[in-house]
Design an enzyme around this catalytic site. Sequence first.
Site, short mmCIF file in Angstrom:
data_model
loop_
_atom_site.label_atom_id
_atom_site.label_comp_id
_atom_site.label_asym_id
_atom_site.label_seq_id
_atom_site.Cartn_x
_atom_site.Cartn_y
_atom_site.Cartn_z
N VAL A 140 4.55 -16.13 2.20
CA VAL A 140 5.98 -16.28 1.96
C VAL A 140 6.61 -17.11 3.06
CG1 VAL A 140 8.17 -15.06 1.69
CG2 VAL A 140 6.07 -14.07 0.75
N ASP A 290 4.14 0.22 -6.46
CA ASP A 290 3.63 -0.02 -5.10
C ASP A 290 4.78 0.17 -4.10
OD1 ASP A 290 1.58 -0.58 -3.34
OD2 ASP A 290 1.78 -2.75 -3.47
#
Length: 510
Positions: A140, A290
């Site tokens: 990212v 998650d």
Amino acid sequence: MRGPHNIWRLIRTGATLERTGAMNVVLDAFDAPKPVRFVAKLLGKPFRWLGYNGDPNMPPATRALTALGPAYIKFGQVLSTRPDVVGNDLAVQLRVLQDKLPPFDVDVAKREIEKELGQPVDTIFSEFSAPVAAASIAQVHKATLRETGEEVAVKVLRPGIEAAFRKDVDAFYLAASLVDLFAPGARRLKPLDVIEHFDGVVRGELDLRLESASASEFAANTADDAGFRLPSIKWDHSARRVMTMSWADGVSMGDNAAIDALGVDRVELSERVLQLFLNHALRDGFFHADMHQGNLKVAANGDIIAYDFGIMGHIDEYTRRVYAEILFGFIRKDYKRVAEVHFEAGYVPADKDVDEFARALRAVGEPIFGMDATRISMARLLSYLFEVTERFGMETRTELILLQRTMVVVEGVARSLNPRMNIWEVASPIVTDYIKTSIGPRAVLSDLGKTAMVLARFGPRLPALVEAALIRQAKDETPPERHFWRWIAMAGAGGVVLGGVLFALAQHLS
């Protein structure tokens, strides 16, 4: 391609498991029969010296998987959601697998973005940072949109990651096929099903358009949830290998000192985390699967911000109702009703004794409810429940296993914020409200309305369907049962009319 050429990768895998001491841990966790143990040792022990050493400070299983690379790390993470396959002990070990790898060069990332979006990076972004996070599949970057000046996060897949994963997944398929071939007794572990599940998860994560779609759907479902928000997807700057979303600042959900510095009430925050998850699972049937602390942040105003939508859970409406009735029955300690729900849903074979099953459920529930409030755990209850239902012949339901695993993680997050949290007191209002809206008289009217809508859609085709059935019957030289078909037609028409009236009434009541 799947085939014998993958044996070398399996040998390297077996050698690494042996060298790190993980071989017996893995075989025991799977309760592997002797033929499987023999083949595994054959592929590992003689070649132990070829195995990767890994980090000796890690537990054996995580040490081996981390050393073997990205696909194995991801495989371990997926297996951590399947305690029904690997057992609770190994599932707990695998949850700590760190999906972190060294970042690739920022210029390589820019080339990937240009290739996917068809424009130079400098045309889209006025600023583009070095990687701020890097995992096995993607990394990212923080950037600024040139057109609007908005800060965004840009997720980019690693170059060549699809081919690398495909190679390892093919080796996993070969291993599963060998288990099926040489150890028929191990088929109860459903090795091919496990690999297919993993393959599906990975395929989803390797196409960032699917993750973007999950994030978009999740955002639409939760738009009115107070104190919860998601980064918005920038579809104009997203593609198969690139995902761009709004930048959202916050402190880690795992940093209590930073949360306190914001002046956020951690007790209220812990309750909100749990109640939001239950709402998403029961109300929407679509939940973040998650929800560990690394994927949750707390904004300056106290909002919870969720990230990373690669693994999402889906539960159909019928299963949600069953799950809610089971929880509601346990909350009220109505074990007979919990047992009946299992039989009504077909989860437990009809030839089993419902009273005996209810007694087994009482043995699950009473010890947990007898605990101090701070030790009561919904996740532990579900874990014990699955053990009991397995003894009574209930087949594993993957969506409920994923739900139970996520419940464990969410409870852990909530208790890290407030160790004295009473899980049942916090969960009860959500479950009770869902029961009232989804299982009461209003729900019956709504269901009838939906049935009427289906019948109405098929209305124009009903004459043709009846005629085709009569023709088939005539060809079989069986006289048509006119009264029977007349009854079917009348019942269908009556159902449409009655359902329409009831649906209109339900709409009026709501």
